[in-house]
Design a protein around this motif. Structure first.
Motif, short mmCIF file in Angstrom:
data_model
loop_
_atom_site.label_atom_id
_atom_site.label_comp_id
_atom_site.label_asym_id
_atom_site.label_seq_id
_atom_site.Cartn_x
_atom_site.Cartn_y
_atom_site.Cartn_z
N ASP A 91 -6.66 -3.27 -0.16
CA ASP A 91 -6.64 -2.81 1.22
C ASP A 91 -7.83 -3.38 1.98
O ASP A 91 -7.69 -3.84 3.12
N ILE B 76 0.84 -1.20 0.00
CA ILE B 76 0.00 0.00 0.00
C ILE B 76 0.87 1.25 0.00
O ILE B 76 0.61 2.21 -0.73
N SER C 140 -6.38 -0.94 8.26
CA SER C 140 -6.87 -0.24 7.07
C SER C 140 -6.17 1.11 6.89
O SER C 140 -5.87 1.81 7.86
#
Length: 296
Positions: free
Chosen positions: A245, A89, A256
């Motif tokens: 995610d 991410i 998250s």
């Protein structure tokens, strides 16, 4: 033809013979196409200039992981600074650049120079071509995203962090980047296969990944500011990286990255997973349809 021309006519044996060697068939051709496409994604077997960008991006992916390991060892930390599931991410921009650069190279050149009919003239069919290209691009992405996780895991063991916790986190991270690799490979190849121009393909892939993530992040931010936290998780369904995610938040113990950490639970996470799998399967189906005609 005159009598004199007939008399001068000669037949030359130039040595043509029928091929009587082994015929390796479709499976060998498919493996060869996969290997060639995977090597090409990192510039192997191509010019030195072709190796610069993919190798540079690979180094950029691994360097932060090596630095985090060094910090953890030097400070004798009890855990790594970043979770395994969080790394991709954070490095999504690098991943996006890699898929934008290499997906068009994987398919656009064949379309531009019309070599697809040549492939199909051999013992290889449309499904073999699409499967080999899809698998090669997904494998290239998996190598790119899993390598820093390996660096983190080896460093964590050298730092004598808890073996069970690190192994669990490492396994969760591998599952996450495997899904990411399949999803991004499918999207990148579909967008790239729409045009024979590599430059257009690069720009289109960047636009799809960047605009979708920017729009989703902006809408989620507005929803968070308006106290509409229940809708944040549903907006994440409209961007590839937020889809990953959401899946890893729901099922892989990740924290998250959504505003306020309002990630999906198991129920909404099932929807995320179904959407991811549908997009992967849909990308494969679109590629099969794109290559339905040989004379592209």
């Amino acid at each position: 033809m005159t009598q004199n021309q007939i008399a001068q006519t000669q037949i030359h044996n130039i040595g043509y013979r029928t091929y009587d060697g082994p015929r390796l068939g479709r499976a060998y051709a498919r493996r060869s196409l996969f290997s060639q496409s995977l090597r090409g994604a990192y510039g192997l077997g191509r010019s030195a200039k072709s190796k610069v960008l993919p190798m540079l991006l690979f180094a950029v992916m691994c360097l932060p992981a090596a630095i985090m390991v060094a910090v953890a060892v030097a400070t004798k930390a009890n855990d790594l600074p970043v979770d395994y599931t969080r790394n991709a991410i954070l490095m999504q921009a690098v991943i996006g650049l890699f898929i934008a650069a290499q997906a068009p190279q994987t398919v656009s050149r064949d379309l531009r120079f019309r070599t697809v009919p040549l492939y199909f003239s051999r013992p290889i069919e449309r499904v073999d071509y699409v499967l080999a290209k899809f698998a090669a691009m997904a494998s290239a992405l998996f190598i790119l995203t899993a390598a820093p996780l390996v660096v983190l895991y080896v460093g964590a063991l050298l730092a004598k962090l808890d073996f069970a916790d690190q192994t669990k986190g490492f396994a969760q991270g591998l599952v996450s980047v495997a899904l990411l690799s399949l999803l991004f490979a499918g999207i990148g190849l579909v967008v790239s296969a729409l045009t024979p121009r590599r430059g257009f393909g690069v720009a289109a892939v960047i636009a799809v990944l960047t605009i979708s993530y920017g729009a989703v992040s902006a809408v989620q931010g507005v929803a968070f500011d308006q106290q509409s936290t229940g809708s944040i998780k549903w907006f994440g369904l409209f961007s590839p990286i937020t889809l990953i995610d959401g899946v890893q938040t729901a099922f892989l113990g990740a924290t998250s990255a959504f505003p306020g950490r309002e990630g999906p639970g198991a129920g909404a996470g099932a929807v995320y997973l179904l959407v991811v799998l549908a997009l992967i399967a849909g990308s494969y189906a679109v590629l099969m349809r794109r290559y339905r005609k040989v004379g592209l």
